[in-house]
Design a protein around this motif. Structure first.
Motif, PDB file in Angstrom:
ATOM      1  N   LEU A 124       0.835  -1.201   0.000  1.00  0.00           N
ATOM      2  CA  LEU A 124       0.000   0.000   0.000  1.00  0.00           C
ATOM      3  C   LEU A 124       0.871   1.253   0.000  1.00  0.00           C
ATOM      4  N   MET A 125       1.933   1.261   0.806  1.00  0.00           N
ATOM      5  CA  MET A 125       2.844   2.414   0.833  1.00  0.00           C
ATOM      6  C   MET A 125       3.486   2.632  -0.537  1.00  0.00           C
ATOM      7  N   GLU A 126       3.887   1.522  -1.180  1.00  0.00           N
ATOM      8  CA  GLU A 126       4.509   1.638  -2.504  1.00  0.00           C
ATOM      9  C   GLU A 126       3.508   2.147  -3.536  1.00  0.00           C
ATOM     10  N   TYR A 127       2.266   1.755  -3.389  1.00  0.00           N
ATOM     11  CA  TYR A 127       1.235   2.186  -4.332  1.00  0.00           C
ATOM     12  C   TYR A 127       0.927   3.664  -4.149  1.00  0.00           C
ATOM     13  N   SER A 128       0.647   4.071  -2.899  1.00  0.00           N
ATOM     14  CA  SER A 128       0.326   5.477  -2.637  1.00  0.00           C
ATOM     15  C   SER A 128       0.545   5.793  -1.163  1.00  0.00           C
ATOM     16  N   MET A 129       1.515   6.609  -0.907  1.00  0.00           N
ATOM     17  CA  MET A 129       1.800   7.013   0.463  1.00  0.00           C
ATOM     18  C   MET A 129       0.643   7.850   1.012  1.00  0.00           C
ATOM     19  N   GLU A 130      -0.037   8.623   0.166  1.00  0.00           N
ATOM     20  CA  GLU A 130      -1.156   9.457   0.612  1.00  0.00           C
ATOM     21  C   GLU A 130      -2.308   8.576   1.104  1.00  0.00           C
ATOM     22  N   ILE A 131      -2.636   7.539   0.346  1.00  0.00           N
ATOM     23  CA  ILE A 131      -3.725   6.636   0.754  1.00  0.00           C
ATOM     24  C   ILE A 131      -3.330   5.900   2.029  1.00  0.00           C
ATOM     25  N   TYR A 132      -2.070   5.501   2.113  1.00  0.00           N
ATOM     26  CA  TYR A 132      -1.579   4.803   3.304  1.00  0.00           C
ATOM     27  C   TYR A 132      -1.728   5.694   4.537  1.00  0.00           C
ATOM     28  N   MET A 133      -1.260   6.921   4.423  1.00  0.00           N
ATOM     29  CA  MET A 133      -1.313   7.840   5.572  1.00  0.00           C
ATOM     30  C   MET A 133      -2.763   8.154   5.952  1.00  0.00           C
ATOM     31  N   ALA A 134      -3.633   8.330   4.968  1.00  0.00           N
ATOM     32  CA  ALA A 134      -5.039   8.602   5.261  1.00  0.00           C
ATOM     33  C   ALA A 134      -5.664   7.408   5.983  1.00  0.00           C
ATOM     34  N   SER A 135      -5.325   6.196   5.544  1.00  0.00           N
ATOM     35  CA  SER A 135      -5.848   4.983   6.187  1.00  0.00           C
ATOM     36  C   SER A 135      -5.356   4.886   7.623  1.00  0.00           C
ATOM     37  N   LYS A 136      -4.086   5.163   7.848  1.00  0.00           N
ATOM     38  CA  LYS A 136      -3.517   5.100   9.198  1.00  0.00           C
ATOM     39  C   LYS A 136      -4.159   6.159  10.107  1.00  0.00           C
ATOM     40  N   ASN A 137      -4.392   7.340   9.564  1.00  0.00           N
ATOM     41  CA  ASN A 137      -5.036   8.402  10.351  1.00  0.00           C
ATOM     42  C   ASN A 137      -6.462   8.012  10.724  1.00  0.00           C
ATOM     43  N   LEU A 138      -7.181   7.421   9.795  1.00  0.00           N
ATOM     44  CA  LEU A 138      -8.530   6.957  10.099  1.00  0.00           C
ATOM     45  C   LEU A 138      -8.502   5.844  11.149  1.00  0.00           C
ATOM     46  N   ALA A 139      -7.503   4.995  11.060  1.00  0.00           N
ATOM     47  CA  ALA A 139      -7.383   3.892  12.007  1.00  0.00           C
ATOM     48  C   ALA A 139      -7.166   4.423  13.429  1.00  0.00           C
ATOM     49  N   MET A 140      -6.405   5.497  13.563  1.00  0.00           N
ATOM     50  CA  MET A 140      -6.151   6.068  14.879  1.00  0.00           C
ATOM     51  C   MET A 140      -7.431   6.618  15.493  1.00  0.00           C
ATOM     52  N   LEU A 141      -8.332   7.066  14.653  1.00  0.00           N
ATOM     53  CA  LEU A 141      -9.583   7.618  15.148  1.00  0.00           C
ATOM     54  C   LEU A 141     -10.535   6.513  15.631  1.00  0.00           C
ATOM     55  N   ARG A 142     -10.349   5.333  15.164  1.00  0.00           N
ATOM     56  CA  ARG A 142     -11.212   4.207  15.548  1.00  0.00           C
ATOM     57  C   ARG A 142     -10.776   3.661  16.910  1.00  0.00           C
ATOM     58  N   SER A 143     -11.673   3.006  17.547  1.00  0.00           N
ATOM     59  CA  SER A 143     -11.332   2.430  18.849  1.00  0.00           C
ATOM     60  C   SER A 143     -10.440   1.197  18.672  1.00  0.00           C
ATOM     61  N   GLN A 144      -9.694   0.877  19.701  1.00  0.00           N
ATOM     62  CA  GLN A 144      -8.778  -0.257  19.660  1.00  0.00           C
ATOM     63  C   GLN A 144      -9.495  -1.599  19.742  1.00  0.00           C
ATOM     64  N   LYS A 145     -10.681  -1.609  20.353  1.00  0.00           N
ATOM     65  CA  LYS A 145     -11.419  -2.873  20.385  1.00  0.00           C
ATOM     66  C   LYS A 145     -11.991  -3.146  18.999  1.00  0.00           C
ATOM     67  N   ASP A 146     -12.599  -4.188  18.736  1.00  0.00           N
ATOM     68  CA  ASP A 146     -13.219  -4.562  17.463  1.00  0.00           C
ATOM     69  C   ASP A 146     -12.243  -4.608  16.294  1.00  0.00           C
ATOM     70  N   ARG A 147     -10.960  -4.721  16.556  1.00  0.00           N
ATOM     71  CA  ARG A 147     -10.005  -4.858  15.451  1.00  0.00           C
ATOM     72  C   ARG A 147      -9.983  -6.299  14.971  1.00  0.00           C
ATOM     73  N   LYS A 148      -9.952  -6.476  13.659  1.00  0.00           N
ATOM     74  CA  LYS A 148      -9.834  -7.804  13.064  1.00  0.00           C
ATOM     75  C   LYS A 148      -8.409  -7.972  12.576  1.00  0.00           C
ATOM     76  N   GLU A 149      -7.978  -9.216  12.461  1.00  0.00           N
ATOM     77  CA  GLU A 149      -6.651  -9.500  11.931  1.00  0.00           C
ATOM     78  C   GLU A 149      -6.831 -10.300  10.645  1.00  0.00           C
ATOM     79  N   TYR A 150      -6.137  -9.883   9.585  1.00  0.00           N
ATOM     80  CA  TYR A 150      -6.291 -10.509   8.276  1.00  0.00           C
ATOM     81  C   TYR A 150      -5.006 -11.193   7.843  1.00  0.00           C
ATOM     82  N   ASP A 151      -5.174 -12.190   6.976  1.00  0.00           N
ATOM     83  CA  ASP A 151      -4.033 -12.794   6.294  1.00  0.00           C
ATOM     84  C   ASP A 151      -3.729 -11.943   5.062  1.00  0.00           C
TER      85      ASP A 151
END
Length: 174
Positions: A124-151
């Motif tokens: 994702l970082m290689e594809y678009s650093m802007e999309i990566y950073m936006a995703s990470k920022n949105l993730a910080m706004l979400r609560s820590q519970k209810d996180r899923k783990e993916y393969d």
């Protein structure tokens, strides 16, 4: 017979007819000089001129016929080439679209605060650093519970990529 073989055969035949046409044209010009130089030359050489003119016309017609067929053959060759190029471009576009869909799915998962494999984050970082950073920022706004783990979405490529074992070089994302 393949188009390349047909082109070779017809090219050779066109060359033969072209040479014969040039030879007959030369003979016609020489005969025209004889007719002018001889008194009553048109009458004297009438049969020879008619025969030469018929031969020239017949060879010229065959030459034109082969040239026309060769033109059609070249158009057919170009059509097949264009179809093959389009097919290859379609396959490439399909692969690119699949990779983009995977990257955007990784971004969506990160944005929801879910945990994804490091290799997927790297892609994702290689594809678009802007999309990566936006995703990470949105993730910080979400609560820590209810996180899923993916393969990884790139299971086939994970086996090829060497793992980074040097702890100083690893980046840890929360």
């Amino acid at each position: 017979m393949k188009i390349g073989e047909a082109r070779g055969i017809y090219s050779a035949q066109i060359n033969i007819y072209g040479d014969k046409k040039a030879e007959l044209d030369k003979e016609r010009k020489e005969l025209a000089k004889k007719i002018k130089a001889t008194p009553d030359g048109a009458k004297v050489y009438e049969n020879e001129a008619a025969k030469l003119e018929l031969s020239y016309n017949k060879v010229s017609d065959k030459y034109d016929e082969y040239r026309e067929f060769m033109q059609q053959l070249m158009e057919m060759h170009m059509t097949y080439s264009n179809v093959e190029n389009s097919r290859q471009q379609g396959e490439t576009a399909k692969k690119i679209a699949e990779d983009e869909a995977k990257v955007l799915e990784v971004a969506r998962r990160i944005a929801h605060g879910d945990k994804v494999p490091p290799n997927d984050e790297k892609k994702l970082m290689e594809y678009s650093m802007e999309i990566y950073m936006a995703s990470k920022n949105l993730a910080m706004l979400r609560s820590q519970k209810d996180r899923k783990e993916y393969d990884s979405l790139w299971d086939d490529e994970d086996e090829k990529a060497p793992e980074n074992t040097n702890a100083d070089e690893q980046i840890i994302w929360s």
